[in-house]
Design a protein around this motif. Sequence first.
Motif, PDB file in Angstrom:
ATOM      1  N   ALA A  46      30.193   9.218  -7.352  1.00 11.19           N
ATOM      2  CA  ALA A  46      30.287  10.309  -7.555  1.00 11.19           C
ATOM      3  C   ALA A  46      29.803  10.789  -6.277  1.00 11.19           C
ATOM      4  N   LYS A  47      28.979  10.383  -5.889  1.00 16.56           N
ATOM      5  CA  LYS A  47      27.702  11.198  -4.686  1.00 16.56           C
ATOM      6  C   LYS A  47      28.746  11.090  -3.721  1.00 16.56           C
ATOM      7  N   GLU A  48      29.394   9.924  -3.486  1.00 16.58           N
ATOM      8  CA  GLU A  48      30.030   9.957  -1.964  1.00 16.58           C
ATOM      9  C   GLU A  48      31.218   9.601  -1.781  1.00 16.58           C
ATOM     10  N   GLU A  49      32.583   9.820  -2.489  1.00 16.83           N
ATOM     11  CA  GLU A  49      33.743   8.952  -2.515  1.00 16.83           C
ATOM     12  C   GLU A  49      34.071   8.830  -1.017  1.00 16.83           C
ATOM     13  N   GLY A  50      35.108   7.945  -0.749  1.00 13.93           N
ATOM     14  CA  GLY A  50      35.697   7.625   0.275  1.00 13.93           C
ATOM     15  C   GLY A  50      35.514   6.927   1.055  1.00 13.93           C
ATOM     16  N   LEU A  51      34.424   5.792   1.354  1.00 14.85           N
ATOM     17  CA  LEU A  51      33.393   4.906   1.345  1.00 14.85           C
ATOM     18  C   LEU A  51      34.515   3.146   1.441  1.00 14.85           C
ATOM     19  N   LYS A  52      33.864   2.599   2.758  1.00 17.01           N
ATOM     20  CA  LYS A  52      34.219   1.600   2.783  1.00 17.01           C
ATOM     21  C   LYS A  52      33.881   0.789   1.521  1.00 17.01           C
ATOM     22  N   GLN A  53      34.290  -0.279   1.879  1.00 18.13           N
ATOM     23  CA  GLN A  53      33.705  -1.639   0.410  1.00 18.13           C
ATOM     24  C   GLN A  53      32.688  -1.893   1.309  1.00 18.13           C
TER      25      GLN A  53
END
Length: 146
Positions: A46-53
Amino acid sequence: MNQKDIATQMSFELHCVARLARRNFDRRAKEHGLSRARWQLLWNLAKEEGLKQAELAERMDVAPISLARQVDSLEQEGLVERRQDPGDRRCFRIYLTEAAEPALEVLRGVAQETRAQALEGFSLGDLTQLRDLLKRLHDNLTREEI
């Protein structure tokens, strides 16, 4: 009491307060079926979408394999989705789905309840001073992390 004793006591209190806040939050979240692993993953996305696993695992301070299992579970429930990284076909990025919004609303309420309990009796001046002091601690400790 000297400065060293006060610093030692402060370090202990910071650790205890963080642990108590997590336990308090966990108890409230569990009432809604949200384990720590689930709520931390949803909260971080919710704070930062689209991160790599791998990035997400590092931010959450968990082993990548543990995170992969949790992402698998939330993906099966339709709360998150993996999307292929356009710049690297070997990587996937993690995103929330619209179905995650009710769980996020619950988490926001749980966070508000936990903060209200923790900050009961604090004035605006107290909160401002505490925020500023914690920010200074954070800045001091992250200097070596960069």
